[in-house]
Design a protein around this motif. Structure first.
Motif, short mmCIF file in Angstrom:
data_model
loop_
_atom_site.label_atom_id
_atom_site.label_comp_id
_atom_site.label_asym_id
_atom_site.label_seq_id
_atom_site.Cartn_x
_atom_site.Cartn_y
_atom_site.Cartn_z
N GLY A 45 42.30 37.48 43.97
CA GLY A 45 41.51 36.60 43.34
C GLY A 45 41.87 35.13 43.56
N PRO A 46 40.99 33.99 42.94
CA PRO A 46 41.32 32.91 42.98
C PRO A 46 42.71 32.37 42.86
CG PRO A 46 39.13 33.20 42.21
CD PRO A 46 39.71 34.48 42.29
N LEU A 47 43.23 31.32 43.74
CA LEU A 47 44.66 30.99 43.31
C LEU A 47 44.86 29.55 43.28
CD1 LEU A 47 47.61 31.78 43.81
CD2 LEU A 47 47.45 31.38 46.03
N PRO A 48 45.03 29.01 41.84
CA PRO A 48 45.10 27.94 41.66
C PRO A 48 46.20 27.03 42.53
CG PRO A 48 45.01 28.97 39.61
CD PRO A 48 45.17 30.07 40.71
N LEU A 49 45.76 25.67 42.81
CA LEU A 49 46.69 24.96 43.64
C LEU A 49 47.13 23.83 42.90
CD1 LEU A 49 47.43 24.05 46.46
CD2 LEU A 49 45.58 22.61 46.49
N PRO A 84 50.11 32.90 38.61
CA PRO A 84 50.28 32.70 39.81
C PRO A 84 49.57 31.39 40.38
CG PRO A 84 50.32 35.03 39.66
CD PRO A 84 49.73 34.47 38.37
N MET A 85 50.24 30.40 40.98
CA MET A 85 49.72 29.51 41.74
C MET A 85 50.42 29.23 42.80
SD MET A 85 50.09 26.81 38.28
CE MET A 85 49.77 27.41 36.57
N MET A 86 49.60 28.64 43.82
CA MET A 86 49.99 28.03 45.14
C MET A 86 50.71 26.60 44.72
SD MET A 86 48.42 26.90 48.78
CE MET A 86 48.42 28.18 49.65
N LEU A 87 51.81 26.29 45.28
CA LEU A 87 52.60 25.05 45.22
C LEU A 87 52.24 24.25 46.81
CD1 LEU A 87 55.83 25.77 43.84
CD2 LEU A 87 53.86 25.05 42.52
N ALA A 88 51.61 23.16 46.97
CA ALA A 88 51.55 22.36 48.13
C ALA A 88 52.61 21.11 47.92
CB ALA A 88 50.08 21.94 48.26
N MET A 89 53.34 21.08 48.65
CA MET A 89 54.26 19.83 48.63
C MET A 89 54.38 19.08 49.79
SD MET A 89 57.13 22.47 47.09
CE MET A 89 56.34 23.95 48.03
N PRO A 90 53.56 18.15 49.80
CA PRO A 90 53.24 17.23 51.28
C PRO A 90 54.18 16.37 51.24
CG PRO A 90 51.80 16.47 49.46
CD PRO A 90 52.36 17.79 48.95
N VAL A 124 45.47 27.68 55.08
CA VAL A 124 46.36 28.61 55.05
C VAL A 124 46.20 29.82 54.03
CG1 VAL A 124 49.09 28.88 54.44
CG2 VAL A 124 48.22 26.96 55.60
N ASP A 125 45.62 29.47 52.68
CA ASP A 125 45.11 30.59 52.02
C ASP A 125 43.94 30.13 51.40
OD1 ASP A 125 44.87 32.32 50.02
OD2 ASP A 125 47.18 32.81 49.93
N PRO A 126 42.81 31.00 51.87
CA PRO A 126 41.43 30.55 51.29
C PRO A 126 41.20 30.94 49.74
CG PRO A 126 41.34 31.72 53.48
CD PRO A 126 42.68 32.01 52.95
N ARG A 127 41.96 31.66 49.19
CA ARG A 127 41.99 31.84 47.70
C ARG A 127 41.94 30.40 46.75
NH1 ARG A 127 46.65 36.03 46.47
NH2 ARG A 127 47.58 34.76 48.18
N VAL A 128 42.50 29.15 47.57
CA VAL A 128 42.76 28.10 46.46
C VAL A 128 41.42 27.49 46.60
CG1 VAL A 128 44.96 27.86 47.11
CG2 VAL A 128 43.35 26.52 48.32
N ALA A 129 40.41 27.78 47.61
CA ALA A 129 39.23 27.02 47.66
C ALA A 129 38.13 27.30 46.10
CB ALA A 129 38.43 27.32 48.86
N ARG A 130 38.46 28.38 45.55
CA ARG A 130 37.80 29.00 44.59
C ARG A 130 38.42 28.66 43.12
NH1 ARG A 130 38.11 33.34 47.92
NH2 ARG A 130 38.98 34.40 46.34
N PHE A 259 49.73 23.28 33.04
CA PHE A 259 48.58 23.69 34.00
C PHE A 259 48.02 24.96 33.39
CE2 PHE A 259 50.34 20.78 37.73
CZ PHE A 259 50.01 19.55 36.93
N GLY A 260 49.10 25.93 33.25
CA GLY A 260 48.80 27.36 33.18
C GLY A 260 47.95 27.36 31.82
N LYS A 261 48.14 26.38 30.61
CA LYS A 261 47.21 26.42 29.46
C LYS A 261 45.82 26.03 29.95
CE LYS A 261 51.24 25.29 26.58
NZ LYS A 261 51.59 24.17 25.56
#
Length: 264
Positions: A45-49, A84-90, A124-130, A259-261
């Protein structure tokens, strides 16, 4: 395609769940790097970023290999049922000792973070778009997270910061570059408080913390008092510790729980 070129690491050669991405950034007018982490527990499903911003002197790998951010996330998922969440570390764009995540005359480090990093993560992972997006950081990155979150409240579901500068002027205690060398192209205030105040009615949930022995503790206390006096909702916490990776590794968990809350 939001980038002229994009290079993505091969999964078999990188640590499990980790991707390294290099894109040709229109905002920066050069290539730029991002480290990404997707936990194995992530569902279809959707993956928070979660965008994690590093401090001065650092780069895209700092939160992974100095802060162990991926391990903190995995532990919270396993032990506390954190979603679960994606971590983006620029990287911050690698200007001088630190760009301040601001718009400079020759490169837009703000646009890089707010627009291009999420676009790269989505490729990289389209799940974060939603899914919801969050922003957090430490020191200079805490400054960037609070300021950019305040200026773009519609883009983020929550904001968190650790050991933060609260004005770009506070970077002068850390960086080699003088204030005159920061040739900014910003129309918005450089003070975190002023940015939060001007969008006070539209802000997402906000938290920040600082170590009691941190060199920036008084700036954080001042911001807390300013927000209280202005009636702007926020969570402020102080913990034992200084301006160190031990502190940030420990208290990143507070950010991820916060963030999880919002996802509950």
């Amino acid at each position: 395609m939001p980038f002229r070129t994009i290079e993505i690491s091969q999964p078999e050669f990188a640590p499990a769940g980790v991707s390294f991405v290099t894109v040709k950034s229109a905002a920066l007018k050069r290539r730029a790097d991002i480290s990404l982490y997707v936990p194995p527990a992530a569902s279809a499903g959707p993956l928070p970023l979660v965008i994690l911003l590093h401090g001065v002197y650092g780069s895209h790998w700092a939160w992974l290999f100095k802060g162990g951010a991926h391990r903190v996330l995995d532990r919270l998922i396993a032990e506390e049922k954190l979603p679960p969440m994606m971590l983006a570390m620029p990287s911050d764009g690698l200007w001088g000792d630190g760009s301040g995540y601001a718009s400079h005359a020759d490169a837009d480090y703000q646009r890089w973070i707010v627009e291009e990093v999420p676009a790269a993560a989505t490729l990289v992972d389209p799940r974060v778009a939603r899914a919801p997006r969050f922003i957090a950081g430490l020191s200079m990155g805490g400054y960037g997270a609070m300021r950019l979150g305040a200026l773009h409240p519609e883009k983020f579901a929550a904001i968190s910061a650790h050991s933060s500068c609260t004005d770009i002027a506070h970077m002068q205690g850390f960086v080699e570059e003088t204030a005159a060398q920061f040739v900014l192209a910003e129309k918005e205030p450089m003070s975190v408080f002023e940015c939060l105040k001007q969008n006070a009615t539209r802000l997402p949930p906000l938290r920040f913390d600082c170590g009691s022995d941190d060199i920036l503790i008084e700036h954080n206390r001042t911001l807390h008092h300013q927000l209280e006096e202005a009636g702007i909702p926020h969570v402020y916490e102080e913990f034992p510790g200084g301006h160190t990776w031990d502190y940030w590794n420990e208290h990143l968990a507070d950010t991820l729980r916060f963030f999880g809350k919002t996802l509950g």
